[in-house]
Design a protein around this motif. Structure first.
Motif, PDB file in Angstrom:
ATOM      1  N   ILE A  52       0.880  -1.165   0.000  1.00 25.08           N
ATOM      2  CA  ILE A  52       0.000   0.000   0.000  1.00 25.08           C
ATOM      3  C   ILE A  52       0.920   1.218   0.000  1.00 25.08           C
ATOM      4  O   ILE A  52       1.610   1.490   0.989  1.00 25.08           O
ATOM      5  N   ASN A  53       0.963   1.909  -1.104  1.00 23.97           N
ATOM      6  CA  ASN A  53       1.948   2.971  -1.319  1.00 23.97           C
ATOM      7  C   ASN A  53       1.269   4.331  -1.232  1.00 23.97           C
ATOM      8  O   ASN A  53       0.449   4.680  -2.089  1.00 23.97           O
ATOM      9  N   SER A  54       1.601   5.096  -0.202  1.00 25.75           N
ATOM     10  CA  SER A  54       0.952   6.385   0.004  1.00 25.75           C
ATOM     11  C   SER A  54       1.766   7.243   0.954  1.00 25.75           C
ATOM     12  O   SER A  54       1.882   6.936   2.140  1.00 25.75           O
ATOM     13  N   THR A  55       2.325   8.317   0.442  1.00 26.05           N
ATOM     14  CA  THR A  55       3.043   9.256   1.296  1.00 26.05           C
ATOM     15  C   THR A  55       2.084   9.905   2.290  1.00 26.05           C
ATOM     16  O   THR A  55       2.467  10.213   3.423  1.00 26.05           O
ATOM     17  N   ALA A  56       0.829  10.096   1.889  1.00 26.10           N
ATOM     18  CA  ALA A  56      -0.154  10.675   2.812  1.00 26.10           C
ATOM     19  C   ALA A  56      -0.313   9.794   4.046  1.00 26.10           C
ATOM     20  O   ALA A  56      -0.395  10.293   5.180  1.00 26.10           O
ATOM     21  N   ILE A  57      -0.356   8.467   3.854  1.00 27.19           N
ATOM     22  CA  ILE A  57      -0.473   7.565   4.998  1.00 27.19           C
ATOM     23  C   ILE A  57       0.784   7.636   5.855  1.00 27.19           C
ATOM     24  O   ILE A  57       0.710   7.684   7.089  1.00 27.19           O
ATOM     25  N   VAL A  58       1.947   7.653   5.223  1.00 24.83           N
ATOM     26  CA  VAL A  58       3.195   7.688   5.985  1.00 24.83           C
ATOM     27  C   VAL A  58       3.292   8.972   6.795  1.00 24.83           C
ATOM     28  O   VAL A  58       3.749   8.971   7.945  1.00 24.83           O
ATOM     29  N   ARG A  59       2.846  10.088   6.228  1.00 22.60           N
ATOM     30  CA  ARG A  59       2.867  11.342   6.986  1.00 22.60           C
ATOM     31  C   ARG A  59       1.949  11.258   8.204  1.00 22.60           C
ATOM     32  O   ARG A  59       2.308  11.706   9.302  1.00 22.60           O
ATOM     33  N   ALA A  60       0.767  10.700   8.020  1.00 25.11           N
ATOM     34  CA  ALA A  60      -0.149  10.552   9.152  1.00 25.11           C
ATOM     35  C   ALA A  60       0.442   9.609  10.197  1.00 25.11           C
ATOM     36  O   ALA A  60       0.331   9.852  11.411  1.00 25.11           O
TER      37      ALA A  60
END
Length: 681
Positions: free
Chosen positions: A513-521
């Motif tokens: 699951i690739n998402s910078t938005a998730i990593v930031r959260a």
């Protein structure tokens, strides 16, 4: 040992060495000098450094976006930029934010970006030592890297639990070369300084303490003050030029312990505060073990009932323990095993798929002929990298209906699902992410491993009967499967290790699951929930989120995974990466890499949402021949071609808020010692 007057002289010389004759006055200043010098001199490439330093402030976006002028680095701290930086698309820059002005950001296509990323990566590597010499996975990997790099076969061994040992081994598999380069460069820089100053020896002190009830070396209770002892040490150990510092540390711990002193040859000094992981405020240098001989220079006996005056979460962490005597045969460490001989292949309840192939369907007829050996396997057929083509014999042993092969080839459903289940699976996953506040336009989801490719990757080999000594039931099943034939796959097929009884679970569904938005959260969640935990555990050296961070950030997705594990009767492995995806190890010359590829099984991307609605078959030909949608490249054809696809930027949003202070991590630690998810494909 030297007398008081000579000790004072050694201390003055040591302070001059550590402070560069007074030019260095603080730990941040010393670290800045060391970080910049190491980043410049290390031979490791910038992507290699990024991979080795994955953690709270270093992720794959730093490597994947380097050179792309649409992205910039926004340092967290103007005075100490090596503390970290956000990777932002230029559309995300806020003109009202002073950190986003042209003079504050660093374009990713500038030489300064490469320099800053190297500083940040080296700073992250150095930070593992700041949290303790044996209390996190990365520093344990550094200890082993030092043993290998400097040939320290007689260094003190460290006993680890199997899960921790596996994680350390995984870290070394990914990053051994960079970690050894990191240590060797420090050593070379340190030796140059010592030679320039004409220093041949230094006087070093070290405090040791043991938790109540812990095993102690024999000399700790049998030696007298002033006596030489064989105090075997780890490959890397902290010593101080100032006896008072280590004595104060010992007293503050509130536990019993000793002070050791040794006249250290210059050749055994790995790092100073200005050349590496030595810590300036404690007048610390880091030593290799040398001949282990030291003088018992002090003994501390705590006051009964007195509480320690100093405690930190970091000092309480203990990963493993010293091996103070040769282990017996019963105590010899063993590699972690996935299962026991008695593991039942029916332990997990996978759905039974009995739907037959349709004889009236051209592709179904062709699949049936190829499986039966009546037709040569076409180019797009399922093969491992040895060229072995799947046959009916394999499906019979693995309990797989031929219709699943058709669904896999046409991308209607991955292994273990029907097309109807697959559509429900994908729809409910996106719904769970939406409940967690993740917009589908911010995420790329791909299926990796045997669920998508049927065969395992280059890192796994299917054992043969001769490899199964002591595993008679597995050997019997292997013989039953192949009936003595030498024609067999090199890589384990889907569910093969489970069916053989060599693993306790069937093949997992390996989701990226690739998402910078998730990593930031997740980063913000981590900082709130784990302020004292080692930051490198946030991602580890593999680039995917820590499991606790994932569950805390995406509770709905975690609940979805539990539901579908039960529904499909097999584990679901969730790997959350930044939007650039897993690290591209091919840039380091490695054949095995999980980065974005043309033949990835895509479940959902912003450009191709809900791909189960229009799957791309890997079978060439018109739809009447059995394909659904445009052709998908065969695994064999695409194996050598890899791309990191250009992606639309994520929706504009404010950057993650970073602390502007230079907070030093806890430094007090005992003389003693997160396993990664260990995703394998």
């Amino acid at each position: 040992m030297p007398g008081a007057e000579e000790r004072a002289s050694y201390l003055l010389d040591g302070e001059a060495l550590l402070s560069d004759d007074g030019r260095i006055t603080s730990t941040p200043q010393a670290k800045t000098v060391a970080i910049q010098a190491l980043a410049q001199r290390m031979r490791a490439s910038t992507p290699e450094l990024v991979l080795a330093a994955m953690g709270l402030v270093v992720g794959n976006d730093m490597a994947a976006r380097l050179g792309d002028g649409h992205y910039v680095l926004v340092p967290h701290n103007e005075q100490y930029p090596s503390m970290g930086a956000d990777v932002l698309h230029t559309d995300e820059l806020n003109p009202d934010n002073p950190r986003h002005t042209a003079g504050s950001v660093v374009p990713m296509d500038s030489p300064e970006a490469d320099t800053l990323i190297r500083w940040i990566a080296v700073s992250e590597l150095m930070g593992s030592w700041s949290y303790g010499s044996n209390n996190n996975i990365r520093v344990l990997a550094l200890q082993q890297a030092a043993r290998e790099e400097f040939g320290l076969d007689d260094a003190l061994e460290w006993k680890l639990e199997p899960k921790v040992a596996f994680a350390v081994g995984l870290e070394l598999d990914y990053n051994r070369r960079a970690l050894r380069d990191f240590l060797r460069t420090q050593y070379d820089m340190t030796q140059e300084i010592l030679r320039a100053r004409g220093i041949t020896h230094v006087l070093s002190y070290r405090a040791l303490s043991w938790p109540e009830g812990a095993q102690q070396p024999a000399w700790a209770n049998e030696s007298f003050l002033g006596q030489y002892v064989d105090a075997r040490a780890r490959p890397l150990a902290s010593w101080s030029a100032d006896r008072q510092i280590v004595a104060d540390w010992l007293e503050q711990r509130g536990a019993g312990g000793v002070v050791l002193a040794t006249r250290t040859p210059a050749r055994d000094i790995l790092a100073l505060p200005t050349t590496g992981i030595g810590y300036f405020d404690q007048k610390e240098w880091v030593l290799l073990p040398g001949d282990h001989r030291a003088v018992l220079d002090g003994v501390f006996t705590p006051v009964p009932g007195a509480a320690p005056r100093m405690t930190t979460n970091a000092s309480a962490v203990s990963l493993g323990a010293p091996v103070l005597q040769t282990p017996t045969a019963d105590e010899q460490p063993t590699a972690p095993t996935a299962s026991s001989e008695t593991a039942s292949p029916l332990q997990w309840r996978t759905p039974v798929i009995t739907q037959p192939l349709n004889p009236a369907h051209p592709l179904d007829r062709q699949v049936q002929r190829v499986l039966a050996g009546a037709e040569q396997p076409p180019e797009w057929w399922l093969r491992d990298d040895s060229g072995y083509a799947i046959s009916q014999r394999d499906l019979d042993f693995l309990g797989i209906a031929p219709i699943q092969i058709r669904w896999l080839l046409t991308a209607e459903a991955p292994m273990g699902m029907t097309p109807a289940l697959y559509q429900q699976f994908g729809t409910e996953m996106l719904e769970a992410l939406t409940r967690d506040g993740v917009d589908p336009s911010q995420v790329d989801i791909r299926l990796k491993g045997t669920g998508a490719d049927f065969f395992s990757g280059l890192h796994k080999t299917l054992p043969r009967e001769e490899d199964l000594t002591g595993r008679p039931e597995a050997a019997r099943r292997m013989t039953e499967w192949f009936e003595g034939s030498s024609q067999r796959p090199l890589r384990p097929p889907y569910d093969a290790m489970w069916r053989l009884g060599l693993e306790p679970k069937p093949s997992d569904l390996d989701l990226d699951i690739n998402s910078t938005a998730i990593v930031r959260a997740a980063r913000e969640h981590w900082r709130a929930a784990h302020p004292d935990r080692y930051p490198g555990d946030f991602m580890g050296g593999h680039g995917y989120l820590d499991k606790q961070a994932l569950v805390g950030t995406l509770p709905a997705l975690a609940a979805w995974a539990v539901k579908w594990e039960e529904k499909l009767g097999r584990p679901i492995s969730l790997g959350v990466f930044e939007s650039s995806g897993p690290f591209d190890a091919t840039v380091l010359g490695r054949a095995l890499s999980s980065h974005f590829k043309e033949n990835d099984w895509i479940i959902h991307t912003p450009d191709r949402p809900m791909t189960w609605q229009a799957p791309r078959s890997r079978v060439p030909g018109p739809p009447s021949a059995g394909t659904v949608g445009p052709p998908r490249p065969s695994a064999a054809a695409a194996r050598s071609r890899s791309t990191t696809s250009a992606r639309k930027p994520e929706p504009k949003r404010g950057p993650a808020q970073e602390t502007g202070s230079q907070r030093q991590p806890p430094r007090y630690r005992p003389d003693g010692p997160r396993a990664g998810r260990g995703r394998s494909r």
